[in-house]
Write an enzyme that holds these catalytic residues in place. Structure first.
Site, short mmCIF file in Angstrom:
data_model
loop_
_atom_site.label_atom_id
_atom_site.label_comp_id
_atom_site.label_asym_id
_atom_site.label_seq_id
_atom_site.Cartn_x
_atom_site.Cartn_y
_atom_site.Cartn_z
N TYR A 1 0.63 -1.22 0.15
CA TYR A 1 -0.11 0.02 -0.08
C TYR A 1 0.79 1.32 -0.13
O TYR A 1 0.36 2.40 -0.32
CB TYR A 1 -1.00 0.00 1.10
CG TYR A 1 -2.17 -0.82 1.21
CD1 TYR A 1 -2.03 -1.85 0.18
CD2 TYR A 1 -3.14 -0.87 2.18
CE1 TYR A 1 -3.07 -2.81 0.05
CE2 TYR A 1 -4.20 -1.73 2.04
CZ TYR A 1 -4.16 -2.91 1.11
OH TYR A 1 -5.23 -3.80 0.94
N LYS B 1 2.71 -15.26 2.96
CA LYS B 1 2.68 -16.22 1.83
C LYS B 1 4.27 -16.53 1.41
O LYS B 1 4.73 -16.23 0.57
CB LYS B 1 1.94 -15.19 0.95
CG LYS B 1 1.76 -16.28 -0.29
CD LYS B 1 0.70 -17.27 -0.19
CE LYS B 1 0.54 -17.92 -1.49
NZ LYS B 1 -0.34 -19.23 -1.34
N ASP C 1 -5.63 -6.16 6.00
CA ASP C 1 -6.87 -5.34 5.28
C ASP C 1 -8.10 -6.49 5.00
O ASP C 1 -8.95 -6.41 5.40
CB ASP C 1 -6.29 -4.80 4.13
CG ASP C 1 -7.59 -3.84 3.52
OD1 ASP C 1 -8.50 -3.46 4.25
OD2 ASP C 1 -7.42 -3.33 2.49
N ASP D 1 -3.68 -17.70 2.57
CA ASP D 1 -4.63 -18.42 1.98
C ASP D 1 -5.32 -19.50 2.93
O ASP D 1 -6.75 -19.60 3.04
CB ASP D 1 -4.61 -19.17 0.61
CG ASP D 1 -3.19 -19.90 0.78
OD1 ASP D 1 -2.30 -19.79 1.61
OD2 ASP D 1 -2.94 -20.74 -0.43
N ASP E 1 -11.46 -7.67 7.19
CA ASP E 1 -12.87 -7.81 6.96
C ASP E 1 -13.40 -9.00 7.06
O ASP E 1 -14.73 -9.27 7.19
CB ASP E 1 -13.00 -7.13 5.16
CG ASP E 1 -13.00 -5.73 4.94
OD1 ASP E 1 -12.74 -5.23 6.04
OD2 ASP E 1 -13.80 -5.63 4.00
#
Ligand code: IPM
Ligand code: MG
Length: 357
Positions: free
Chosen positions: A143, A192, A249, A225, A253
């Site tokens: 970001y 990851k 982020d 994942d 959610d």
């Protein structure tokens, strides 16, 4: 009497309505617990673009730096969706986090008992309780990395860059380990590392900080994942999750929905000092702005986090959290409406919480 200076960044969409409710609850706790609060407003996001041409005016940064803490509503809306990336309301939000050095974003995902039925997860999956703290790195990674447009084989292309330095990883890891020590003592570091080099450095660094400074905390690792899947398969396994900006982020959610509604999830963004930025995890919901139907509880709970983490008023914070638990047995906003309970608007929800403090 102690007086705290708080800057309000009401923002766009439902931002002003929800912040007004949180302000009421802060005033109420101040009266009750013997301190005082004074508020000043500043512009951020779309409203700042309309008034000044930029999403983050310097005056806003200066005001926030001088305050004890900042409360933010939400930014963004269709009106500004076609602005270039660096002029969008969201750039203002990333900008204020960066300008204030708020590298640690705490997003607690808890199930309030009365909201159990609002969770899309089955009762047996939720178990006795769910109480996860997502620690999201907030001022680094993709970001904030280099981005741009170029040509590849004569065709237009675009890129964004994920990069983390060792000190950036060390400081967010310490935040997570410190929090875990005050909770059930477990940290899951999410990355990851099977694909990304930045994730391999993340993992190495978290491992070293753990070994050298926090051997008493239990640490495990998970690929992002798999973590997304485990959050809905068996959320009880998690206590503190520490992860990068983009993964945090997305996972926050997901975790918010487990708690019944994204309208319930609060957050705190902290730097190296006491001051912080407090905001609901949800967005500006332009479709319901001005209709008095938004859920103000995430913002009210963010104000509680402010009392706890920045202002050193943990009893006042607890009083707000308890009032939120109680109000859920009496009334609901539309997003968490339930049979047999009154559906109320944003303002009435704020009044009810105040009356229960
Ligand atoms: C959040 C939001 C922001 C983010 C957007 C609006 C820039 O999604 O706070 O989670 O990505 O951080
Ligand atoms: Mg988000």
């Amino acid at each position: 009497m102690k007086e705290y200076k708080i800057v309000l960044l009401k923002g766009d969409g439902i931002g002003p309505e929800i912040v007004d409710q949180a302000v009421k609850t802060l005033r109420k706790t101040a009266d009750k617990f013997g301190f005082s609060v004074c508020f000043d407003e500043a512009l951020l996001g779309g409203s700042a673009i309309d008034a000044t041409g930029v999403p983050l005016p310097q005056e806003t940064v200066d005001k926030c730096k001088a305050a004890d803490s900042t409360l933010l509503g939400a930014v963004g809306g269709p009106k500004w969706d076609n602005m270039p990336g660096d002029k969008r309301p969201e750039a203002g939000l990333l900008g204020i986090r960066g300008a204030l050095g708020l590298f640690a974003n705490l997003r607690p995902a808890v199930i309030f008992e009365p909201l159990r039925a609002a969770s899309p997860l089955k009762d047996e999956i939720i178990g006795d309780a769910m109480d996860i703290m997502i620690v999201r790195e907030l001022t680094g990674g993709i970001y904030f990395g280099e981005r741009g447009r170029k040509e590849v084989n004569g065709q237009p292309a675009a890129f964004d860059t994920e990069m983390y330095s060792v000190p950036e990883i060390e400081r967010i890891a310490r935040v997570a380990f410190d929090l875990a020590r005050k909770r059930s003592g477990r940290v899951c570091s999410v990355d990851k590392a099977n694909v990304l080099e930045s994730s391999r450095l993340w993992r190495e660094t978290v491992t070293r900080v753990h070994k050298e400074e926090y051997p008493d905390v239990e640490l495990n690792y998970m690929y992002v994942d798999n973590c997304a899947m485990q959050l809905v398969r068996n959320p009880k396994q998690f206590d503190v999750i520490v992860t990068s900006n983009i993964f945090g982020d997305i996972l926050s959610d997901e975790a918010s929905m487990i708690s019944g509604s994204i309208g319930m999830l609060a957050s705190a963004s902290l730097g190296s000092g006491k001051s912080g930025l407090y905001e609901p995890v949800h967005g500006s919901a332009p479709d319901i702005a001005g209709t008095d139907s938004a859920n103000p509880l995430a913002t009210i709970l963010s104000a509680a986090m402010m009392l706890k983490y920045s202002l050193g008023e943990p009893e006042a914070a607890k009083a707000i959290e308890d009032a939120v638990s109680k109000v859920l047995e009496i009334a609901r906003t539309a997003d968490i409406a339930a049979e047999g309970l009154r559906t109320v608007g944003c303002k009435e929800m704020g009044d009810l919480v105040c009356s229960l403090i």
